[in-house]
Design a protein around this motif. Structure first.
Motif, PDB file in Angstrom:
ATOM      1  N   VAL A 115      68.078 -30.453 -46.359  1.00 30.53           N
ATOM      2  CA  VAL A 115      68.864 -31.455 -45.130  1.00 30.53           C
ATOM      3  C   VAL A 115      67.887 -32.399 -44.751  1.00 30.53           C
ATOM      4  O   VAL A 115      66.498 -32.213 -44.636  1.00 30.53           O
ATOM      5  N   GLY A 116      67.995 -33.733 -44.817  1.00 26.43           N
ATOM      6  CA  GLY A 116      67.364 -34.735 -44.711  1.00 26.43           C
ATOM      7  C   GLY A 116      66.604 -34.751 -43.109  1.00 26.43           C
ATOM      8  O   GLY A 116      67.372 -34.327 -42.165  1.00 26.43           O
ATOM      9  N   GLN A 117      65.603 -35.365 -42.789  1.00 26.97           N
ATOM     10  CA  GLN A 117      64.957 -35.223 -41.557  1.00 26.97           C
ATOM     11  C   GLN A 117      64.958 -36.997 -40.994  1.00 26.97           C
ATOM     12  O   GLN A 117      64.415 -37.631 -41.722  1.00 26.97           O
ATOM     13  N   ALA A 118      65.143 -37.042 -39.727  1.00 27.52           N
ATOM     14  CA  ALA A 118      65.127 -38.405 -38.893  1.00 27.52           C
ATOM     15  C   ALA A 118      65.967 -39.445 -39.465  1.00 27.52           C
ATOM     16  O   ALA A 118      66.364 -40.181 -38.529  1.00 27.52           O
ATOM     17  N   SER A 119      65.898 -39.759 -40.979  1.00 31.17           N
ATOM     18  CA  SER A 119      67.009 -40.861 -41.265  1.00 31.17           C
ATOM     19  C   SER A 119      67.784 -40.314 -42.627  1.00 31.17           C
ATOM     20  O   SER A 119      67.121 -39.121 -42.985  1.00 31.17           O
ATOM     21  N   ASP A 120      68.844 -40.839 -42.879  1.00 27.35           N
ATOM     22  CA  ASP A 120      69.524 -40.156 -44.081  1.00 27.35           C
ATOM     23  C   ASP A 120      68.712 -40.582 -45.565  1.00 27.35           C
ATOM     24  O   ASP A 120      68.130 -41.559 -45.753  1.00 27.35           O
ATOM     25  N   THR A 144      73.165 -32.650 -45.693  1.00 25.90           N
ATOM     26  CA  THR A 144      73.477 -33.748 -44.862  1.00 25.90           C
ATOM     27  C   THR A 144      71.929 -33.976 -44.177  1.00 25.90           C
ATOM     28  O   THR A 144      70.975 -33.695 -44.653  1.00 25.90           O
ATOM     29  N   ALA A 145      72.097 -34.968 -43.163  1.00 21.83           N
ATOM     30  CA  ALA A 145      70.685 -35.252 -42.556  1.00 21.83           C
ATOM     31  C   ALA A 145      70.742 -35.321 -41.064  1.00 21.83           C
ATOM     32  O   ALA A 145      71.930 -35.666 -40.686  1.00 21.83           O
ATOM     33  N   ILE A 146      69.779 -34.869 -40.283  1.00 20.80           N
ATOM     34  CA  ILE A 146      69.801 -35.312 -38.751  1.00 20.80           C
ATOM     35  C   ILE A 146      69.100 -36.479 -38.577  1.00 20.80           C
ATOM     36  O   ILE A 146      67.820 -36.576 -38.951  1.00 20.80           O
ATOM     37  N   ILE A 147      69.739 -37.395 -38.130  1.00 21.52           N
ATOM     38  CA  ILE A 147      69.531 -38.959 -37.922  1.00 21.52           C
ATOM     39  C   ILE A 147      68.979 -38.808 -36.477  1.00 21.52           C
ATOM     40  O   ILE A 147      69.947 -38.728 -35.671  1.00 21.52           O
ATOM     41  N   ASP A 148      68.108 -39.574 -36.313  1.00 23.50           N
ATOM     42  CA  ASP A 148      67.567 -39.993 -34.956  1.00 23.50           C
ATOM     43  C   ASP A 148      68.203 -41.417 -34.841  1.00 23.50           C
ATOM     44  O   ASP A 148      67.811 -42.375 -35.706  1.00 23.50           O
ATOM     45  N   ASN A 149      69.023 -41.624 -33.691  1.00 24.43           N
ATOM     46  CA  ASN A 149      69.507 -42.981 -33.494  1.00 24.43           C
ATOM     47  C   ASN A 149      69.142 -43.397 -32.081  1.00 24.43           C
ATOM     48  O   ASN A 149      69.885 -42.902 -30.899  1.00 24.43           O
ATOM     49  N   TRP A 150      68.361 -44.301 -31.957  1.00 25.02           N
ATOM     50  CA  TRP A 150      67.854 -44.735 -30.718  1.00 25.02           C
ATOM     51  C   TRP A 150      68.295 -46.131 -30.367  1.00 25.02           C
ATOM     52  O   TRP A 150      68.292 -46.371 -29.209  1.00 25.02           O
ATOM     53  N   LEU A 154      74.636 -36.875 -37.503  1.00 20.68           N
ATOM     54  CA  LEU A 154      74.857 -36.048 -38.791  1.00 20.68           C
ATOM     55  C   LEU A 154      74.839 -36.994 -39.780  1.00 20.68           C
ATOM     56  O   LEU A 154      76.021 -37.856 -39.830  1.00 20.68           O
ATOM     57  N   ALA A 155      74.339 -37.168 -41.097  1.00 19.66           N
ATOM     58  CA  ALA A 155      74.606 -38.056 -42.165  1.00 19.66           C
ATOM     59  C   ALA A 155      75.890 -37.234 -42.825  1.00 19.66           C
ATOM     60  O   ALA A 155      76.336 -36.151 -42.568  1.00 19.66           O
TER      61      ALA A 155
END
Lengths: 359, 343, 309
Positions: free
Chosen positions: A235-240, A251-257, A289-290
């Motif tokens: 699973v991806g971290q911070a960005s896709d 999937t990836a957990i995306i930080d979206n500021w 989530l990506a």
């Protein structure tokens, strides 16, 4: 990126050069960003810089954004923040936990400048705090992982045993075991946020010990690359990070500021800014989530989507009782959710996580 | 000739800097101004220069003694860290104490901690002949991990939501501020005293003489009956104590608490400072200030000109290259002297 | 094989972790044998890593990419050579400045290539051989650079101790004044040794960005140049021991990660200290015989050579 590559310097390749803004000061309002890493880390700092670019896009010529990269936590950060405050910045985003006390100190001296500190817990009249409820994303990931694992071992590459990371591990454990009670989480700490080689090696060690899903709370895509080449999930971290592991990334957990930064910048400019604490998750879009991997079976996709929807409408809380701590003592009773205060300082594992946390 | 060196280096830096910045499309005059003048053109900036230079000078002055004696301690970063741990531990365990002896005790413990960490390479070198380059370097990593272990566990602030940092030091555990409204603190005085002490020691004392002789002419030193082992012990303990002082003056100065990372590599940068200052106490002060200025300038250029940190790093490297390259004139001067004497 | 299935993957992991250290270490060893101490390994590795990555991305040709990495390392080493050998700048400080410079310039070159993956360096696959149990994947399943790293170690060992040129290089490192008076070009030979060191560090960097973790990220060496430096001291300047040291260091690093994953009840920081402490302990054990180290350590290391003297 204001400067384009100097690749031609070493004769490697000529890449089209971009133009850059002049240093000339103008009447526009300035918005500052202080980064702990280089914008080229493709992880934490990279996502904050995307947020900065969103501000540029949204507010256009009205503002000028400035940033300083790779600022060391400690005395250097206080100087940088102060220099920004003293040079006419309206609002300054300090994007690492270690900038907390320096931000507070400078804020005291510059009551008219607004400060936004990421991931901390201290506020003042001109200091807001904000962070993402990344554990919400991790809870969804945990459901997928619990369904997808065949070995019933999930590997977790950790950076440092701070509450933020422990929270993520626990969210995954609770979610995975809710759909598959036999799952266990193996954790390796690499004691760095960023060392691609070491992160990759940790992922390899976990896979060699039976993990068939690799999660990470470090900044580089190396663990995903390892998962891709070893034929396990990740699973991806911070960005896709899909293009690093097109087959392996579930999937990836995306930080979206982006949204938050635009809102707060606008508020600072029009005078409506107020000090507050924002801890937003999937619902507010600060955590995303990506796209799910096509290889995930439809029923699992549905489970994940339902979980996500449940968290967003409030019907699901990742830390809803009853569940036990690692040592078997109850953490929270049935019908209750773990309080934010406890979550914020979490320094214990839940059942199903192997190993011990340093005390 | 020795006085022309820095001027020549400066001229070359300005010329190449102009080329580099023009190439990148930045106004070169503006860029250079932001690097060298803007950071210190007000009182606050000037004090910040001293704040940044203090740990560099402290570490470098300690290392310079060892380098003179050909003792290659490259682990000042680790000694700095352990000094901070030792001094900081006193506050962590007695946070309520308001005694006036608190800070002096912390400073003393900082020096002891640094010296103890440096005693390990000294012992391994004198007893087992283990090369201090390796042992001191490896102990840097061990010290960093030790600090991480402590602030993630026993040292962390009980009211800090389990984040890895200690309580903020109280006033009695904090370096006094020398100039109201700035961060200039007592650590700078410690650094100045350390430089003076080292200068006197090298110039006037027997041990200083022995350090110099062992370094330049080991055989002569041996004939004179100077103990090589004693010099190894002395220079490592001295270097460690200075680095330890740097560590404690950072954590009870501008940092104000124990954190997982308390130094952006001062112990390593100090090696450059020591040689840039030609291992001379006064030279080290200037070199420390100059090195600090390139860091401040890099930050200013990023804020005011939007220059990426990569460019400031390249420029910083270039400045150092020129300063070091200009040694050629100093060295040639020595050559001429040598010939003069030989003739 | 029951119960020992984990051995092969662990060894494979150790090989990739050790290979960049072997390259950087063996290059610096030759440099030091000629009497020059270059602390800029980290900077040269980064230059190699980014150049190799950019070349691989743009051309897709990995031989060219590795060569470009080596050239970039040599370019950095050349800068170092001009400063320390021709202009007689202090070697220790110049090396450290080279690292600062290398971090900056590699970030500058690579900034448009962050977040771009590249295909990993191809691994050997010989039908029949690579499929053999245990030894198959270890002996016949590596990428070209791993084999090259072993070859370089043996070649350097042969060169230094079996050839006249190697003897001259060592003479220059042990007593530059003597070598000079016999008529050897001390500066010229040192340039070659420094350039070789740069090329090897460059390839070590290329291994990072093409094989170990096939990507470019700023400062991705994460301190490996320093470990390589320590390994030479550890190896008491003997090429074969650089190999042993790199594999020992890599091995303990990997084993401590395994120990954590297996749930060993020790703080991760303590486990992470192990490779460093073990290196010290082993050095202490092998350092007892002072005369043996004296024999191999270049006497003139770090000292500036004045041709006129």
């Amino acid at each position: 990126m204001k400067f384009k590559t100097m690749a031609s310097l070493l004769g490697a390749a000529a890449v089209a050069g971009g133009m850059l803004v002049s240093g000339a000061a103008s009447a526009e309002d300035k918005i500052g960003f202080v980064y702990v890493g280089p914008v080229g880390d493709h992880g934490w700092t990279y996502r904050h810089d995307i947020g900065r670019q969103a501000v540029v896009k949204a507010l256009g010529d009205k503002v000028k954004t400035t940033y300083v990269e790779s600022v060391k936590e400690g005395p250097d950060s206080e100087r940088v923040i102060r220099q920004m405050a003293a040079s006419g910045h309206k609002i300054i985003f300090t994007t690492s936990f270690g900038f907390m006390n320096p931000t507070l100190k400078v804020a005291k001296q510059f009551p008219n400048v607004k400060f936004e500190h990421a991931t901390g817990y201290k506020r003042a009249d001109n200091v807001s705090t904000y962070s993402g409820r990344f554990y919400e994303g991790r809870y969804v990931v945990g459901k997928i992982a619990g369904k997808m694992t065949k070995s019933n071992i999930i590997g977790y590459v950790g950076s440092f045993p701070i509450p933020e990371v422990v929270r993520g591990i626990n969210a995954v454990a609770l979610a995975a075991r809710s759909v598959n009670p036999d799952v266990q989480i193996k954790v390796t700490w690499v004691n760095t946020w960023y060392d691609p080689g070491k992160e990759g090696d940790a992922a390899k060690a976990l896979i060699d010990q039976g993990a068939d899903i690799i999660l990470q709370h470090t900044d580089s895509p190396a663990p995903l690359q390892v998962a891709e080449s070893r034929g396990v999930w990740a699973v991806g971290q911070a960005s896709d990070m899909n293009h690093f592991a097109p087959k392996a990334q579930l999937t990836a957990i995306i930080d979206n500021w982006d949204k938050y930064y635009v809102e707060r910048a606008k508020a600072a400019l029009d005078g409506s800014w107020k000090s507050m604490d924002t801890w937003a998750g999937l619902k507010a879009g600060m955590v995303e989530l990506a796209e799910f991997n096509k290889a995930i079976p439809a029923d699992v996709v549905k489970l994940a989507s339902d979980t996500k929807a449940g968290i967003m409408d409030g019907s699901i809380h990742p830390f809803a009782g009853p569940f036990n701590k690692q040592d078997g003592t109850p953490a929270v009773a049935a019908g209750k959710n773990l309080e934010d205060g406890v979550l914020l300082g979490m320094d214990w594992y839940v059942e199903g996580v192997l190993g011990k946390l340093p005390k | 000739m020795v006085y022309i060196t820095p001027i020549l280096a400066l001229t070359l830096t300005i010329l190449t800097g102009m080329l580099l910045f023009s190439f990148l499309g930045v106004d070169p005059v503006e860029a250079l101004r932001n690097f060298f003048i803007v950071p210190i053109n007000n009182q606050y900036g000037a004090t910040e220069l001293l704040v940044k230079a203090t740990p560099l000078i402290l570490c470098a002055i300690g290392l310079s003694v060892g380098f003179r004696a050909n003792v290659w301690n490259i682990g000042a970063e680790g000694q700095l860290t352990v000094g901070a741990i030792f001094g900081g531990a006193l506050f962590v365990y007695f946070p309520e104490t308001e005694s006036v002896f608190m800070l002096p005790a912390m400073i003393l413990l900082g020096a002891i901690g640094g010296a103890l960490w440096a005693a390990i390479p000294a012992f391994l070198k004198t007893r087992f002949n283990a090369n201090e380059i390796l042992t001191s370097l490896m102990l840097v990593y061990v010290a960093t991990l030790l600090l991480s272990l402590l602030v993630h566990g026993p040292f962390r602030d009980p009211d800090g939501y389990n984040f890895p940092e200690s309580k903020i030091f109280t006033d009695s555990a904090t370096m006094p501020i020398l100039l109201e409204g700035t961060r200039l603190h007592f650590g700078s005085i410690i650094a100045l005293l350390a430089v003076l002490t080292t200068w006197i020691m090298l110039a006037k004392t027997l041990i200083g003489f022995q350090v110099k002789v062992i370094g330049t002419a080991p055989k002569a030193g041996a004939y004179a009956g100077f103990s090589q082992k004693k010099i190894i012990w002395f220079s490592l303990l001295f270097g460690g104590a200075m680095a330890g002082l740097a560590g404690i003056s950072e954590v009870s100065g501008p940092v104000g608490q124990l954190l997982p990372s308390i130094s952006p590599g001062y112990g390593f940068t100090a090696i450059i400072v020591a040689f840039l200052g030609r291992l001379h106490p006064v030279g080290i002060i200037f070199a420390g200030l100059l090195m600090a200025l390139t860091y401040l300038g890099g930050e200013t250029a990023q804020i005011n000109l939007g220059m990426p940190v990569a460019v400031t790093g390249v420029f910083q490297g270039m400045v150092l290259f020129y300063l070091l390259a200009c040694d050629v004139f100093v060295n040639y001067r020595f050559q001429l002297n040598r010939f003069g004497k030989a003739a | 094989m029951n119960g020992f299935e984990w051995v092969v993957p662990v060894i494979l992991t150790v090989i990739t972790a050790a290979t960049p250290l072997v390259f950087a270490g063996i290059g610096e060893l030759v440099t030091e044998k000629a009497g020059v101490l270059n602390l800029g390994i980290e900077g040269m590795m980064l230059a190699g890593a980014v150049t190799a990555f950019v070349t691989a991305t743009l051309t897709g040709n990995y031989i060219l990419a590795v060569a470009a990495g080596a050239l970039a390392g040599m370019f950095m080493a050349f800068l170092f050579g001009v400063l320390t050998l021709s202009l007689m700048a202090n070697q220790v400080a110049t090396g450290l400045a080279l690292t600062l410079f290398g971090i900056g310039i590699s970030a500058l070159i690579g900034q448009d290539f962050v977040g771009e993956p590249v295909k990993a360096l191809e691994k050997l696959n010989i039908a029949g051989l690579t499929d053999l149990p245990v030894i198959g994947p270890i002996l016949f399943g590596q990428d070209a650079l791993v084999y090259l790293s072993f070859f370089v170690v043996f070649a350097v060992s042969w060169f230094l101790f079996k050839t006249k040129a190697g003897l001259i290089l060592r003479a220059v490192g042990d007593s530059h004044d003597a070598a000079h008076s016999i008529g050897y070009s001390v500066i010229g030979i040192r340039y070659l040794a420094v350039l070789f060191g740069g090329a090897m560090s460059g390839i070590g960097g290329a291994y990072l960005s093409l094989a170990y973790t096939p990507m470019w990220a700023e400062n991705m060496t994460a301190g490996r140049g320093w470990i390589a430096l320590a390994l030479i001291v550890f190896a008491t300047w003997k090429p074969g021991l650089v190999l042993v040291g790199a594999y020992m260091f890599g091995g303990i690093t990997i084993l401590q990660l395994h120990a954590q994953a297996a749930g060993l009840d020790l703080p991760s920081q303590v486990l992470s200290m192990l490779p460093y402490i073990a290196t010290i302990v082993v050095l202490v054990i092998i350092s007892k015989d002072e005369s043996r180290i004296r024999k191999h350590a270049p006497a003139c290391i770090g000292k500036i050579f004045h041709p006129a003297a």
